[in-house]
Design a protein around this motif. Structure first.
Motif, short mmCIF file in Angstrom:
data_model
loop_
_atom_site.label_atom_id
_atom_site.label_comp_id
_atom_site.label_asym_id
_atom_site.label_seq_id
_atom_site.Cartn_x
_atom_site.Cartn_y
_atom_site.Cartn_z
N THR A 167 57.09 3.60 33.67
CA THR A 167 57.58 4.96 33.87
C THR A 167 56.89 5.97 32.97
N LYS A 168 56.12 5.48 31.98
CA LYS A 168 55.43 6.39 31.07
C LYS A 168 54.09 5.77 30.66
N ASP A 169 53.24 6.58 30.06
CA ASP A 169 51.90 6.15 29.70
C ASP A 169 51.91 4.90 28.82
N VAL A 170 50.87 4.08 29.00
CA VAL A 170 50.68 2.86 28.22
C VAL A 170 49.49 3.10 27.29
N GLU A 171 49.71 2.88 26.01
CA GLU A 171 48.65 3.06 25.02
C GLU A 171 47.52 2.05 25.25
N PRO A 172 46.29 2.41 24.89
CA PRO A 172 45.18 1.46 25.00
C PRO A 172 45.43 0.21 24.15
N ASN A 173 44.89 -0.91 24.61
CA ASN A 173 44.90 -2.16 23.85
C ASN A 173 46.29 -2.66 23.52
N THR A 174 47.22 -2.47 24.47
CA THR A 174 48.59 -2.94 24.26
C THR A 174 49.05 -3.76 25.46
N ILE A 175 50.17 -4.46 25.24
CA ILE A 175 50.85 -5.20 26.30
C ILE A 175 52.25 -4.61 26.42
N VAL A 176 52.63 -4.25 27.66
CA VAL A 176 53.97 -3.73 27.91
C VAL A 176 54.62 -4.57 28.99
N GLY A 177 55.96 -4.53 29.02
CA GLY A 177 56.67 -5.26 30.06
C GLY A 177 58.12 -4.84 30.13
N GLY A 178 58.76 -5.18 31.26
CA GLY A 178 60.18 -4.92 31.46
C GLY A 178 60.43 -3.76 32.40
N ASN A 179 61.73 -3.43 32.51
CA ASN A 179 62.17 -2.34 33.37
C ASN A 179 63.20 -1.51 32.63
N PRO A 180 62.78 -0.35 32.13
CA PRO A 180 61.44 0.21 32.16
C PRO A 180 60.53 -0.52 31.17
N ALA A 181 59.23 -0.47 31.44
CA ALA A 181 58.25 -1.17 30.59
C ALA A 181 58.28 -0.60 29.18
N LYS A 182 58.27 -1.53 28.22
CA LYS A 182 58.26 -1.16 26.80
C LYS A 182 57.16 -1.95 26.10
N PHE A 183 56.76 -1.47 24.94
CA PHE A 183 55.75 -2.13 24.13
C PHE A 183 56.19 -3.55 23.80
N ILE A 184 55.28 -4.51 23.99
CA ILE A 184 55.53 -5.91 23.61
C ILE A 184 54.68 -6.25 22.39
N SER A 185 53.37 -5.98 22.49
CA SER A 185 52.50 -6.27 21.34
C SER A 185 51.17 -5.56 21.51
N ASN A 186 50.41 -5.55 20.43
CA ASN A 186 49.04 -5.09 20.50
C ASN A 186 48.19 -6.22 21.07
N LEU A 187 47.19 -5.86 21.82
CA LEU A 187 46.32 -6.86 22.46
C LEU A 187 45.66 -7.74 21.42
N GLU A 188 45.26 -7.17 20.31
CA GLU A 188 44.56 -7.95 19.27
C GLU A 188 45.42 -9.09 18.74
N ASP A 189 46.76 -8.98 18.83
CA ASP A 189 47.64 -10.06 18.38
C ASP A 189 47.57 -11.28 19.29
N LYS A 190 47.10 -11.09 20.52
CA LYS A 190 47.02 -12.17 21.51
C LYS A 190 45.63 -12.77 21.64
N ILE A 191 44.63 -12.09 21.12
CA ILE A 191 43.24 -12.56 21.23
C ILE A 191 42.95 -13.48 20.06
N LYS A 192 42.51 -14.67 20.37
CA LYS A 192 42.24 -15.65 19.31
C LYS A 192 40.76 -15.91 19.21
#
Length: 192
Positions: A167-192
């Motif tokens: 329902t709103k803008d998603v910041e670069p390099n992030t992961i969002v999810g849910g209804n409404p979508a919310k911040f889950i984590s920064n992408l760098e936290d998932k890249i190994k």
């Protein structure tokens, strides 16, 4: 009304009022888009044939790395901009009167809905349509069964988790999810 004028006015005004010349011109283009979408979805085609038909729907030449798994529907078609090396999975529905931009290397999961129209909240003006673009920046990944609402920009490299309603803008390099979508984590936290 010429297509270029229609798109210019729709993109500039951001509103379509019922029973106007602009609304009728939009309906005429929509009728063609639904016909072309039906044709696209009623046979078996090679990747090249799908690209050719999508180029006709969008009036844009698509690069050789564009890939679409059918079925796919759009109810306007002429306000979709597709970057290079974009993949759209099966069952997607694009309502693009407000404009949809898919950045280079975007991945769109199964059954994603992109809706660029809201109707007026005033019940006496419910036929009025408010248009706002959806923009996916480069290398975005939209998970299956997600819905992206009008006016949303998804930042580069970002991931929208499956089943989300954005329902709103998603910041670069992030992961969002849910209804409404919310911040889950920064992408760098998932890249190994």
């Amino acid at each position: 009304m010429e297509l270029r004028e229609l798109l210019t006015r729709m993109n500039a005004d951001g509103v379509l009022y019922p029973n106007t010349d602009l609304h009728q011109a939009m309906n005429d283009v929509s009728n063609e888009a639904r016909r072309l979408s039906a044709k696209l979805n009623t046979s078996v085609y090679t990747n090249e044939e799908i690209r050719e038909q999508m180029s006709q729907i969008t009036e844009q030449e698509l690069d050789g790395d564009f890939s679409l798994f059918l079925p796919f529907t759009t109810d306007f078609g002429k306000n979709i901009k597709i970057g290079k090396n974009v993949f759209i999975n099966s069952g997607c529905r694009f309502q693009d009167q407000g404009g949809i931009t898919l950045g280079d290397q975007s991945l769109i999961g199964h059954n994603v809905v992109m809706a660029t129209i809201n109707h007026d909240y005033d019940p006496t003006k419910r036929g009025t349509m408010h248009l706002a673009p959806i923009i996916l920046k480069e290398r975005t990944w939209i998970g299956s069964n997600s819905t992206i609402l009008p006016g949303v920009t998804v930042g580069e490299n970002s991931v929208v988790a499956a089943g989300s309603v954005v329902t709103k803008d998603v910041e670069p390099n992030t992961i969002v999810g849910g209804n409404p979508a919310k911040f889950i984590s920064n992408l760098e936290d998932k890249i190994k």
